[in-house]
Design an enzyme around this catalytic site. Structure first.
Site, mmCIF file in Angstrom:
data_model
loop_
_atom_site.group_PDB
_atom_site.id
_atom_site.type_symbol
_atom_site.label_atom_id
_atom_site.label_comp_id
_atom_site.label_asym_id
_atom_site.label_seq_id
_atom_site.Cartn_x
_atom_site.Cartn_y
_atom_site.Cartn_z
ATOM 1 N N ASP A 97 0.869 -1.173 0.000
ATOM 2 C CA ASP A 97 0.000 0.000 0.000
ATOM 3 C C ASP A 97 0.908 1.225 0.000
ATOM 4 O O ASP A 97 2.105 1.137 0.292
ATOM 5 C CB ASP A 97 -0.951 -0.018 1.213
ATOM 6 C CG ASP A 97 -2.171 0.879 0.968
ATOM 7 O OD1 ASP A 97 -2.113 1.730 0.049
ATOM 8 O OD2 ASP A 97 -3.176 0.756 1.694
HETATM 9 C C1 BGC Z 1 -5.003 3.316 -0.035
HETATM 10 C C2 BGC Z 1 -5.114 2.333 -1.173
HETATM 11 C C3 BGC Z 1 -4.980 3.057 -2.476
HETATM 12 C C4 BGC Z 1 -3.664 3.806 -2.504
HETATM 13 C C5 BGC Z 1 -3.426 4.594 -3.777
HETATM 14 C C6 BGC Z 1 -3.761 4.174 -0.138
HETATM 15 O O1 BGC Z 1 -3.777 5.194 0.804
HETATM 16 O O2 BGC Z 1 -5.029 2.639 1.199
HETATM 17 O O3 BGC Z 1 -6.352 1.682 -1.121
HETATM 18 O O4 BGC Z 1 -5.070 2.151 -3.542
HETATM 19 O O5 BGC Z 1 -3.644 4.735 -1.418
HETATM 20 O O6 BGC Z 1 -4.282 5.669 -3.862
#
Ligand code: BGC
Length: 750
Positions: free
Chosen positions: A227
């Site tokens: 993530d």
């Molecule tokens: C989120 C993800 C997301 C990523 C990119 C993160 O903060 O938890 O779900 O895909 O950001 O935006």
């Protein structure tokens, strides 16, 4: 691409670049070897493609905004979820997107979870089956997914550091189960390791999670990405099984990997494994032929259809609904949310809609005529007496009142948890006052997660539209007018009050730890076992028709059971039933919930029509995680099978005795290949875990590299090979790892 040749041609800095994102939305490209960058964008309910460097999550190209997962899941409709995936895949291709960052499939453990709107269910089977369909749909369009957030990321506060502390049984039976179902059935291109820790170990550096379970047990062949900003130590993450750090720290990410190899902190063989996974990903995702455009109007109509199939009729006293246009009389519509609806959640899943149709916009086309009063302000929780009085005065003389209510947008978002599950004070008060002066008051809810309803006894009807996407207006009136017969069912329990939830005293209290002390007794598994009153049970959803369930029959064998029954539409209109199959385990000595969902389906039934339903249970559906032996166990003995329209509305039930003693012996290295290919289940598993990877052009020649025209190994046609045990295949040069993974998984899934 010849993966091994490409790997050999890459320099160390190039390999380091490949395992680090180029920036937020691209992987690194290596022009010298013709390796293109892959573009990824957020999902899961629409594309959030950002074309400019900005931290504003709401700045993205316009895209169809589908209902949030909280609503989609209420469809209990795997066909529609697959179609949702297909639509998203087509849109991704039109935008040159190779990877869609979704679906998010974490379980909704507490109603306070800030991201519940983005997740599917409190139950791992519902989330697993619907998630599988979604992933298959997206990937059918040659676009990869990122299955997220792996795993046990069930709270948002301190999500970067907090540890989800739980027993292995709880982890296996609930919080990993959904991922296990999807990884095994849908083969997602990537899995996204979440921010949090599990039992103290950071997920992005968790060898047990990323290698032992995900790859070795479940047979995952794709790439694991982090993530955004989840990696604390890049080299440690790669050693543990992560392949791609996102979004990457630029040159710093490259330098640290090069240094780690030079100092011996990271083994080059380990780095190569990750690079191989990324090269496969680049190869697979680049194969997508690019579509030029798509039919926006048709995709918008699909967003409407999905909401139509998912909206849940929670309460309908004396057939208050539907409001048939010819009989509705004087209708008053109340609520600022009819004009400025909540139709999606906030954070990385936010989409810039192509064509938002509000309930007020869609009223004209619904056939109804009504007068409209805002009733309350959205920017203030205090009652605005003038707005309230105007709505109340009109409601007094109305034949029917429809009031729109919901959580304010700023309360439901990724990144932080909620503090209560109450509507704003002004809305609660207004609903109470409207219900008092007009007995024909319907509440239409727009919220991403469950709420308390202190006014429930006094209103005639309640319709849960969750966050319904850009077609919110059209879909809401489709249901209210009866143009569409509601068939959504809750994929989560609505407790009477927050204090009734098992984790109420501890949720989010300790900044460093989240204690899952309720264990497997979460959601309906808790409320039903403790016979607690709830506001609306898991699986609940009304229809404008009624269904009768008859003729339950069961047939058990050593592998599982087949359950059959009939569903009859006993009402006047066509409708869709959602039969739910629950199993109670009386055979095991371990503590068990009174019932657990083990199968479900959805079927359209015409008035007066009867349809036969067949559902299958396999050994896994009777299994629980035995911690001491570190394996699934299915016990011989008595079970109860229940068919219901919710976990509390059981229509049929019968005893089922299972005997697993006569099941074939577990597979071992001594098992013969003819046994494997003679059993369709084992053959399928073998195909996925052993044959597909071993027949890739970059893998050295082995028994399974030569395929016939049907993609079957030539070895399968050779009786001499069939008459060899798996051990002999290894002794004769077949890599042992896939064979051992196959044996482990075949025995687990029995
Ligand atoms: C989120 C993800 C997301 C990523 C990119 C993160 O903060 O938890 O779900 O895909 O950001 O935006």
């Amino acid at each position: 691409m010849d993966i091994e040749k490409t790997l050999a041609a890459l320099t160390l800095p190039e390999k380091a670049a490949l395992v680090s994102g180029k920036n937020s939305w691209y992987t690194a490209k290596i022009d010298r070897l013709g390796l293109p960058a892959l573009m990824m964008t957020d999902g899961p309910s629409g594309l959030r493609k950002q074309t400019t460097a900005t931290n504003d999550l709401n700045q993205s190209v316009q895209a169809i905004t589908y209902p949030s997962s909280a609503l989609n899941a209420s469809s209990w409709n795997t066909n529609l979820l697959r179609q949702l995936g297909e639509h998203l895949g087509i849109e991704a291709r039109a935008e040159q997107v190779s990877l869609l960052l979704g679906p998010g499939v974490n379980l909704k453990r507490s109603p306070l979870g800030g991201r519940n709107f983005e997740y599917l269910s409190e139950d791992p089977l519902v989330a697993g089956k619907l998630g599988t369909a979604y992933v298959q749909g997206v990937q059918s369009q040659h676009v990869g997914v990122a299955l997220k957030h792996f795993a046990a990321n069930n709270r948002e506060n301190q999500r970067f550091t907090a540890s989800s502390d739980m027993s292995q049984r709880t982890l296996r039976e609930l919080y990993l189960k959904t991922f296990e179902i999807i990884v095994k059935k849908a083969l997602p291109a990537t899995v996204m390791a979440s921010y949090n820790r599990i039992n103290g170990v950071l997920n992005s550096q968790n060898h047990y999670l990323l290698r032992d379970i995900l790859r070795d047990e479940w047979g995952f062949h794709g790439a694991v990405m982090s993530d955004w900003g989840a990696v604390a130590n890049h080299a440690a993450a790669l050693s543990a099984g992560l392949d791609l750090e996102m979004p990457g720290k630029g040159q710093a990410s490259i330098d640290e990997i090069v240094k780690a190899i030079e100092t011996g902190e990271l083994d080059e063989g380990t780095l190569n494994k990750s690079v191989r996974h990324l090269l496969h990903l680049i190869q697979d995702c680049q194969a997508a032929p690019q579509a030029k455009t798509y039919d926006h109007a048709a995709h918008h109509q699909f967003a409407r259809k999905l909401a139509d199939d998912s909206i849940v009729l929670l309460k309908n006293t004396q057939n208050e609904l539907p409001l048939r246009p010819e009989k509705a009389g004087k209708l008053v519509v109340v609520g600022e949310l009819a004009k400025h609806p909540r139709y999606q959640g906030a954070g990385s899943s936010h989409v810039n809609p192509t064509h938002l149709v509000t309930p007020l916009d869609a009223l004209a086309d619904s056939g109804l005529s009504a007068t409209y009063y805002p009733g309350y302000r959205l920017d203030d929780d205090e009652t605005d007496e003038q707005l309230a009085d105007a709505a109340l005065a009109a409601a007094k003389t109305a034949d029917h009142v429809v009031v729109f209510a919901g959580y304010p947008a700023e309360e439901e978002s990724e990144g932080f948890d909620k503090t209560d599950i109450l509507l704003p004070e002004n809305q609660t008060e207004l609903i109470g006052r409207l219900a008092k002066i007009n007995a024909h008051t319907t509440v239409v809810l727009q919220n991403g997660s469950v709420l308390e309803m202190p006014w429930i006894e006094n209103v005639a009807a309640v319709v849960e539209t969750y966050l319904a996407g850009e077609a919110v207006g059209e879909a809401t009136w489709d249901i209210l007018t009866g143009k569409v017969n509601p068939s959504g069912h809750l994929a989560e329990t609505f407790p009477l009050q927050l204090a009734d939830t098992p984790m109420a005293p501890t949720f989010g209290q300790d900044p460093h730890h989240e204690y899952y002390s309720e264990g497997i007794f979460m959601g309906y598994r808790y409320y039903d076992t403790h016979e607690m009153h709830v506001l609306f049970p898991f699986g609940h959803g009304l229809s404008y028709t009624t269904f009768e369930y008859t003729n339950l029959e069961t047939q058990a064998d050593a592998h599982g059971a087949t359950i059959t029954f009939d569903v009859t539409n006993t009402g006047q209109v066509a409708g869709k039933a959602v039969p739910q199959l629950y199993v109670a385990n009386h055979a095991s000595h371990a503590p068990m919930p009174t019932k657990e969902l083990r199968a479900f389906t959805k079927l359209a039934v015409a008035p007066g029509e009867t349809q036969a339903v067949t559902l299958h249970l396999n050994r896994q559906d009777f299994s629980w995680w035995r911690e001491r032996k570190h394996r699934w166990q299915a016990d011989t003995g008595d079970y109860e099978v229940m068919i219901g329209e919710s976990s509390r509305d059981i229509r049929l039930q019968t005893k089922l005795t299972m005997n697993f003693e006569n099941a074939p012996a577990p597979l071992s290295l001594e098992s013969y290949l003819y046994r494997v290919i003679g059993d369709p289940r084992l053959k399928g598993l073998f195909q996925r875990i052993v044959i597909t990877p071993l027949s890739q052009p970059d893998v050295p020649a082995n028994f399974f590299s030569e395929l016939d025209a049907d993609g079957q190994p030539l070895a399968f046609h050779n009786r001499m090979f069939l008459n060899m045990p798996l051990r002999a295949l290894i002794a004769l040069g077949t890599p042992d790892k896939p064979i051992k993974t196959f044996i482990r998984q075949a025995n687990q899934d029995r």
